[in-house]
Each structure stands twice: as C-alpha cells, then as structure tokens.
Design a protein around this motif. Structure first.
Motif, PDB file in Angstrom:
ATOM      1  N   ALA A 167     -32.270  37.015   6.059  1.00 28.02           N
ATOM      2  CA  ALA A 167     -32.241  38.302   6.258  1.00 28.02           C
ATOM      3  C   ALA A 167     -31.753  38.605   7.755  1.00 28.02           C
ATOM      4  N   HIS A 168     -30.840  39.462   7.938  1.00 24.44           N
ATOM      5  CA  HIS A 168     -30.479  39.791   9.478  1.00 24.44           C
ATOM      6  C   HIS A 168     -30.767  41.270   9.607  1.00 24.44           C
ATOM      7  N   ALA A 169     -31.351  41.486  10.805  1.00 30.07           N
ATOM      8  CA  ALA A 169     -31.568  42.886  10.802  1.00 30.07           C
ATOM      9  C   ALA A 169     -31.739  43.118  12.348  1.00 30.07           C
ATOM     10  N   HIS A 170     -31.861  44.492  12.906  1.00 34.32           N
ATOM     11  CA  HIS A 170     -31.880  44.832  14.193  1.00 34.32           C
ATOM     12  C   HIS A 170     -32.910  45.708  14.777  1.00 34.32           C
ATOM     13  N   PRO A 171     -34.350  45.003  14.596  1.00 34.37           N
ATOM     14  CA  PRO A 171     -35.396  45.804  14.922  1.00 34.37           C
ATOM     15  C   PRO A 171     -35.463  45.900  16.412  1.00 34.37           C
ATOM     16  N   LEU A 172     -35.808  47.134  17.150  1.00 36.14           N
ATOM     17  CA  LEU A 172     -35.528  47.416  18.392  1.00 36.14           C
ATOM     18  C   LEU A 172     -36.128  46.355  19.425  1.00 36.14           C
ATOM     19  N   SER A 173     -37.408  45.839  19.040  1.00 37.23           N
ATOM     20  CA  SER A 173     -37.906  44.972  19.895  1.00 37.23           C
ATOM     21  C   SER A 173     -37.177  43.495  20.040  1.00 37.23           C
ATOM     22  N   ALA A 174     -36.728  43.195  18.695  1.00 34.04           N
ATOM     23  CA  ALA A 174     -36.005  42.074  18.692  1.00 34.04           C
ATOM     24  C   ALA A 174     -34.713  42.013  19.548  1.00 34.04           C
ATOM     25  N   VAL A 175     -33.938  43.189  19.359  1.00 30.25           N
ATOM     26  CA  VAL A 175     -32.633  43.237  20.302  1.00 30.25           C
ATOM     27  C   VAL A 175     -32.834  43.286  21.765  1.00 30.25           C
ATOM     28  N   VAL A 176     -33.974  43.881  22.151  1.00 33.74           N
ATOM     29  CA  VAL A 176     -34.047  43.994  23.444  1.00 33.74           C
ATOM     30  C   VAL A 176     -34.718  42.906  24.195  1.00 33.74           C
ATOM     31  N   LEU A 177     -35.512  41.995  23.418  1.00 28.75           N
ATOM     32  CA  LEU A 177     -36.238  40.923  23.993  1.00 28.75           C
ATOM     33  C   LEU A 177     -35.305  39.669  23.843  1.00 28.75           C
TER      34      LEU A 177
ATOM     35  N   THR B 237     -23.903  50.252  10.265  1.00 30.13           N
ATOM     36  CA  THR B 237     -23.634  49.487   9.220  1.00 30.13           C
ATOM     37  C   THR B 237     -24.400  48.056   9.626  1.00 30.13           C
ATOM     38  N   ALA B 238     -25.493  48.026  10.436  1.00 27.26           N
ATOM     39  CA  ALA B 238     -26.028  46.659  10.974  1.00 27.26           C
ATOM     40  C   ALA B 238     -26.480  46.025   9.801  1.00 27.26           C
ATOM     41  N   GLY B 239     -26.820  44.865   9.944  1.00 28.22           N
ATOM     42  CA  GLY B 239     -27.458  43.881   9.052  1.00 28.22           C
ATOM     43  C   GLY B 239     -26.867  43.189   8.005  1.00 28.22           C
ATOM     44  N   ASN B 240     -27.386  42.241   7.443  1.00 24.07           N
ATOM     45  CA  ASN B 240     -26.792  41.592   6.579  1.00 24.07           C
ATOM     46  C   ASN B 240     -27.850  40.545   5.715  1.00 24.07           C
TER      47      ASN B 240
ATOM     48  N   ARG C 253     -38.317  38.034   3.790  1.00 26.19           N
ATOM     49  CA  ARG C 253     -39.087  39.301   4.041  1.00 26.19           C
ATOM     50  C   ARG C 253     -40.541  39.099   4.927  1.00 26.19           C
ATOM     51  N   ARG C 254     -41.390  38.225   4.469  1.00 25.43           N
ATOM     52  CA  ARG C 254     -42.673  38.129   5.344  1.00 25.43           C
ATOM     53  C   ARG C 254     -42.378  37.527   6.696  1.00 25.43           C
ATOM     54  N   HIS C 255     -41.364  36.609   6.652  1.00 25.78           N
ATOM     55  CA  HIS C 255     -41.051  36.014   8.149  1.00 25.78           C
ATOM     56  C   HIS C 255     -40.705  36.907   8.955  1.00 25.78           C
ATOM     57  N   LEU C 256     -39.427  37.817   8.500  1.00 21.91           N
ATOM     58  CA  LEU C 256     -38.871  38.785   9.121  1.00 21.91           C
ATOM     59  C   LEU C 256     -39.816  39.858   9.719  1.00 21.91           C
ATOM     60  N   GLU C 257     -40.625  40.328   8.880  1.00 21.62           N
ATOM     61  CA  GLU C 257     -41.701  41.300   9.191  1.00 21.62           C
ATOM     62  C   GLU C 257     -42.863  40.654  10.196  1.00 21.62           C
ATOM     63  N   ALA C 258     -43.167  39.549  10.093  1.00 24.37           N
ATOM     64  CA  ALA C 258     -44.071  38.899  10.892  1.00 24.37           C
ATOM     65  C   ALA C 258     -43.444  38.564  12.247  1.00 24.37           C
ATOM     66  N   TYR C 259     -42.182  38.242  12.479  1.00 26.62           N
ATOM     67  CA  TYR C 259     -41.504  38.022  13.632  1.00 26.62           C
ATOM     68  C   TYR C 259     -41.598  39.595  14.440  1.00 26.62           C
ATOM     69  N   ALA C 260     -40.802  40.435  13.603  1.00 29.19           N
ATOM     70  CA  ALA C 260     -40.557  41.844  14.350  1.00 29.19           C
ATOM     71  C   ALA C 260     -42.012  42.390  14.838  1.00 29.19           C
ATOM     72  N   HIS C 261     -43.069  42.029  14.215  1.00 33.74           N
ATOM     73  CA  HIS C 261     -44.281  42.691  14.582  1.00 33.74           C
ATOM     74  C   HIS C 261     -44.909  41.977  15.758  1.00 33.74           C
ATOM     75  N   LEU C 262     -44.621  40.410  15.884  1.00 33.45           N
ATOM     76  CA  LEU C 262     -45.015  39.740  17.124  1.00 33.45           C
ATOM     77  C   LEU C 262     -44.105  40.385  18.208  1.00 33.45           C
ATOM     78  N   LEU C 263     -42.794  40.496  18.033  1.00 31.20           N
ATOM     79  CA  LEU C 263     -41.919  40.773  19.006  1.00 31.20           C
ATOM     80  C   LEU C 263     -42.163  42.319  19.572  1.00 31.20           C
ATOM     81  N   ASP C 264     -42.742  43.138  18.652  1.00 33.28           N
ATOM     82  CA  ASP C 264     -43.290  44.338  18.803  1.00 33.28           C
ATOM     83  C   ASP C 264     -44.353  44.351  20.078  1.00 33.28           C
ATOM     84  N   LEU C 265     -45.159  43.394  19.686  1.00 40.68           N
ATOM     85  CA  LEU C 265     -46.252  43.073  20.425  1.00 40.68           C
ATOM     86  C   LEU C 265     -46.031  42.645  21.950  1.00 40.68           C
ATOM     87  N   ILE C 266     -45.152  41.648  21.929  1.00 44.57           N
ATOM     88  CA  ILE C 266     -44.805  41.332  23.333  1.00 44.57           C
ATOM     89  C   ILE C 266     -44.022  42.128  23.969  1.00 44.57           C
TER      90      ILE C 266
END
Lengths: 213, 213, 213, 213
Positions: D102-112, D34-37, D193-206
């Motif tokens: 947007a609040h979500a739980h991309p794996l890279s964001a949660v771990v980092l 039930t994550a995300g808001n 959405r664009r900001h969320l997707e960009a941050y998530a991609h940047l965190l995936d890279l890191i």
C-alpha cells in the motif's frame, strides 16, 4: 462562433456537476455556514452556478442557477447570484478552456492566504503532490499560487485577477483570496476537484511546516 | 400579548428542530460525553429544550422537554431540565427575536474561551467568514464574541449575560463561557446553526494563528 | 456470594455491550491497527472481553470471549486472551462496582501519557467537561488521571495499578499507560464510554494548550 | 518453480484485495487527488495493481490491472501502469513473502519524510503501537523507517530501496519517500493495512511531539 475549446455540457449535466462538486466539498468540511460557490460551464456564453445563500454541502437543483456570462459581468447580474459569482464568470471569460470552478474554505487555505498576502503568492516546491496539477511532471520544480487581497467588489477583484494572469509563472489553476479561501478550476468538474484537493493538501503540508517556523 | 417577532412553531416542529441541531453537532464531534444543549422557541412563553444527560448527538423525542420560560427562570425549574437550561431561557426572555439556541463544545471555542477570559471578548477581524453573521456585510470591520467566566449557578450567569447586552458592540449572536463552550443563537434553528458554524470556523482560524503566537 | 453491586448482564448482553464500545471507538479513530480492548462484566466471576488481534472497530461476536476473572488472573489465561486482558480483569477484581472497561489510543492520550510519566499523573482543572466524570459537580476543583509506565508484563502492571488505588485523590475512572493509551471504566458500558470520551476531550484541550507551552 | 512463500490468490481475489485497501485509504483521507497506489500479489510472477490516474478512494475493478513483474520491471511496462508501479513490483521481486503493498499520503508521513531525509530514517521508540509491526513484541526497543529521496525515475528508486535492504536494522515493513508519502507491505492485504495504519499512527505521534521541538 468558433467551436469551444471544451466539451459543451447540457444544462442538466452542468447542474449535476455543480451539485457533485458542492456536496463533495461539504463532506470535506470546506464550506462552513453558507461558504463556497461552485460552477460548471455550459457553453461559451453560460455557466451553471450555485445561487447565493444556503448550505452548499446540501445543495439541490433548486440551489443552482444558470448565468449568462456577459450579461452578468457587464450588467446588473442575476437576482439570486452569489456575491462571488463574478469571480467565477471572469475566469470563464478569460479562459475558454476552463470548464468548472470550485471555491471553498479549507482551513489551511484561509490561514495561509492571509499570512502570505504581502508576498502575493505561495511558492510550493519539492512535494510529489505538485504533480496533480495539470502540466507538472516532477516534484523538482516549484509552482505558485497567487494571493489577492479580499474585496467585497467582486467584479473589481475579478478584473485584478484577470490582469494578473499575464504575470503568472508556470501552471496556475487556482488562487487564494486573503482571509477568505481558495478558487480552483479545471477543464471539467473532475479536474477542478483534483486541482482543489491537491492545492488543499499542499497547503495542509505547508501549514504544518509553518507551525514550527 | 402582542404578536411575536418570530414565527411561532408547533411543539412537534420545535422538538424536531432541537433534535436536528443536536444531531448535527453530534456529527461534528462538538458534544462529547453529555455536553451540549439545544433549544427552539415555541412561542413567547415556551421553548423546547434537550433534557439533562444523555448523548446529544443521538437524542430522540424522549430527550426533549417543553419548558415554560417564566416558571423555569423564576421558579424551581423542570425536574429533567439541564443545568444549562436557564442560559437558554434567559436569552429567549431578553430577546423575543431569538427562535433557537445551540450550545456546544468545539475544541477551538473551549480552548480560546479560557485563554481570552481576562480580555472579556475575542475580537475577530479581516475574515470573510464574518459575513455569515447576520448584519455583517464586509470582512473589513471587526466583530466581537463576549467571554464570560464559568459559573455553576447558571441563573446568575444568565443574568450577567443579560446585563452585559447593553455594552455589546455590533452584531452579537453568540458568547463563550471560559473553559466550557459556546452559545450561539438565531431567529430560527437554521440561523442558529449557521451562526454556530461560522463562529466555530472563525475560532478554528484564530486558534491556528495563535499556535505561532 | 453477596448480591453484586451492579446489575448482572447475560452473556449475550455483555458481548453486545463490548461490540458497541469497540465499534464506537473504531469510528472515532481511536483503535488503529489492532489496538484497543473492551470488556463488560457478566457477574462477579466473569467478563466478556475482546480477544487478541483483529481490527476492534470491526469486531463481531466471534471476536469476543468470556473470561473467568480468577482463573485468568491467577492461572495461565485463556488461549485467545489479549495481552492486555489482565488489566481489565484486575479492575473488575479490585472494584465490584465496575461494569465495563474501555482501552483505546486517542492521539492526545498517547502523547500526553508519555510526556507526563515522570509526574505520575495529569491534573485537570477549570474545564466544564470535568463534570462528565461521575461525582464531579463543578469545574472549580481538579481531577487527576494517574499515569503508569508501560510494561509488557500486564499482570504485574495490573497489580501496580491495584496498589496505587489507595493513593488516588478524588474520583478516578481512568488511567494512562505511558506511550500506550488510556483505560477508562464505569458502572456499565454507557458510563465507561462517557468517561472515555470526557477524558479524551479533556486531554485534547490540554494537548492544544501545551502546543504553546 | 518452487512453491511460493505466500498463499497464491486468484486474479479476482487479488483485485478485490486491491480495491479494499484503496477504498479504506480513501476513507482515511490518505489519497488526495490521484495519489496512492495499491497492489496484491497473485503469484510469484504477477500482481494486481491500481492503474494510473483516478481517485483511488473510489476505484473499481476497471481501475485495477494485472502486471507481470519481470516484464514490467525489465521491459517497457503496461500502458496503464502507474508511474509508481515499479516500486511495488521491485518489492515483490525482492521478497517473495510479500503479498500486498500500500502506498498512501498521510499528512504526518509526508511532512516527516522530508524533515528526516538527511538522517535517512526515522527511529521510533517507546510506543506500544510498535507492536503492531510483525515481529515486534515490546515497546522497549526501537524500530526504523527508512527514508529515501524522491525520484521520478521509479525504476532507479526501486533499485536503491532494493540495495538498501541489506542495511536495514530489525523489522522493516515500510519506507518513506521524501515529500511524497509512505509505502507499507505485508504478507497479505490485511497485514499491509495493519502495518500502514500502525506506521501512520506512530508518525502522527512523532509529528505531534515535534510541534514542540
């Protein structure tokens, strides 16, 4: 017979719930080959369960059978019963509040189950996602997922899980079988799915952390 | 000619089976660019096989050809035959119980094939998923996937695989070519797909373990 | 004007090719946010190209513009031109056999581009997938993907790529920009896509190998 | 009341924007269990927001509620409000130019988020994708994502974010909560959405880079 601790389902509703769980896991890639098993309780005595074999991600009504819990656990079992059926049925026998059980093979669960077999459990702490487990209200505590050795004698394995229940700390709605996969359950198929998804996500996080360990 | 050890397929049924296998692998991301080849046996003498080139994940009837096994292996080959066709046909010639062959490039298979070339095989043990391979009834033993060096002369490579069969231990329904990909087969397209998916999942598990090695 | 070295496309056909490339990359997850740019040559003088901004995975006809190559490279440029438009157009100017160009951000390409900037190239050898690059007939040799430093002055960057062409060894149908992404091209959109997918898969393999390095 | 710094939305339009954001994140696998808001501002005083519970990837109109910002932050809150509602509303109160969160739980964001809690931020530099953040025009500088400790008292946590705003360097359109997930926002749902997707991609890279660290 006293009133069940759960809302009883009709046979068709239980079968539909099983199909829904199985296909959802198929879309996740968690039931490769013929892996996975899914069940939903009909009443105190019976549960609908995926039959042996087949791609669970594409299961239809023809791939779901109704099992009598006592007859199956104590007798020879249904001819089309999955080898893993007793693990489902033992859970229903042990805990009348369980309404659905999902067994799947997310990669993180399979890898970590084997890595942490000696410890007998995986302790999870500090993650917000823990709150998706019923009864958990904060990320601050820890939850445990028990890990059992794999055993092709699933009746014996089911009894070992049964005996271990008394020693579980805190809310436990799932366990791992080493090198095999995860079992997760809930009061109904919605909760079983939520618990499965939460455990899988938590194990994904831990697997990622252990890549640097 | 004695009766075949497999149910013979009509040409259209074999072509449909090939298309089904190819598209399923496409959806998995296992046939990037023009990678992958898929075939299904029609009878002892012939098999339907994806032609050379094209995106196998989007193959249609026009992209599947019927090959005569002997003519193709011993003669010049079909003008539209994939360079990898002989590897399929050699399998059909060597083992009349084989009804379908899938060749794909799952990342774990490609990486591990190269890493384990010197050992000549990958030994897999202790994983429940081993039971998806025909004849395996427990996670307790081990199974082996042979690994061969890559060779652009696929007739020669096919013969090397053929010669190696005598030394295979236990059930083998697939092999790796180093830096290239996996071949998996079965009595029909369903079994070939199940074996392919099981091997790929087992190799995913091993790759994850080796990230910490 | 001599006959072009490629089949000229009508404007609508070029626009359709651009949309197809862009959406295919969107489905792969390779164009997060507003990343990516796609183009297809109409004739020696013009190309259709995705305009600046927007989610390329959902682009429609309204998001594709027609650019005059000389006017755009030597003049002020189209008002809706992507900042990366000059990189596409310089490729068309330098090599009349190029019919389509795809620019995307697969994770492996972005990570490796930065890691290998100092070397100025990534050398790829021993993988069967190399054969998906036009002119490569065996896995035994090596191919190179040049790596350039990122530069917000894309006209200058395009000229640096142009000047580097003379020193390229073997077939080159793509390059990386450090910390940015990959460019890949071909005689038409089909080949550009095949080259892009092959390079991305090869970089996935190398990234996996480097996790243990 | 002065004119808002953003285009006001009708209630139905705001609800539709919330559903679009939530389902898009569901398709990405970023809202397990039930994550995300997700929320979108209606006007200075109100926002539409996903209610507590449920699978956000399958949310419908019935799962979105309208919240009065002042009443909710300063009073007892809406009975169906998500526990994380105050984090959304505090952002709307602090910055009238914010139109969606947007609040979500991309794996890279949660771990980092957990790994970098002590530093209090993640500094991102040298990646082209930084340009997807509003106001960033080059990959050459650095951007920062603040990291906050998790807290079940989300009103208190929202105020800590509020107080930290004065110390933020450069453009900040998102923050991490340790062991929890990411918040990202924008002037409207498209930009969020664009900001969320960009941050998530940047965190995936890191995250990929840190696998070798």
């Amino acid at each position: 017979m006293t009133a069940p601790a759960f809302p009883a389902l009709t046979e068709p509703a239980a079968i539909e719930a099983v199909i829904g769980l199985a296909r959802w896991c198929g879309a996740k890639g968690w039931v490769p080959a013929t892996a996975g098993n899914f069940s939903a309780r009909i009443d105190l005595a019976r549960a609908a369960c995926t039959a042996t074999g087949g791609d669970k991600g594409a299961v239809t009504e023809a791939g779901v059978i109704v099992l009598d819990i006592a007859e199956t656990l104590d007798g020879p079992g249904h001819p089309r019963m999955s080898a893993e059926g007793p693990l489902h049925l033992q859970l229903y026998r042990d805990d009348p509040s369980i309404g659905a059980v999902a067994h799947a093979h997310p990669l993180s669960a399979v890898v970590l189950s084997r890595r942490h077999l000696e410890a007998g459990k995986i302790v999870i702490e500090g993650w917000e996602m823990q709150k998706a487990i019923r009864g958990v209200t904060t990320h601050e505590g820890s939850i445990e997922i028990p890990v059992f050795a794999n055993d092709q004698d699933t009746r014996a394995l089911g009894l070992r899980v049964s005996q271990a229940r008394a020693s579980w700390n805190g809310p436990v709605f799932g366990y791992l079988i080493a090198g095999h996969g995860i079992y997760a359950w809930g009061k109904d198929a919605f909760e079983a799915r939520r618990h499965l998804e939460a455990y899988a996500h938590l194990l994904d996080l831990i697997l990622e952390e252990e890549r640097r360990a």
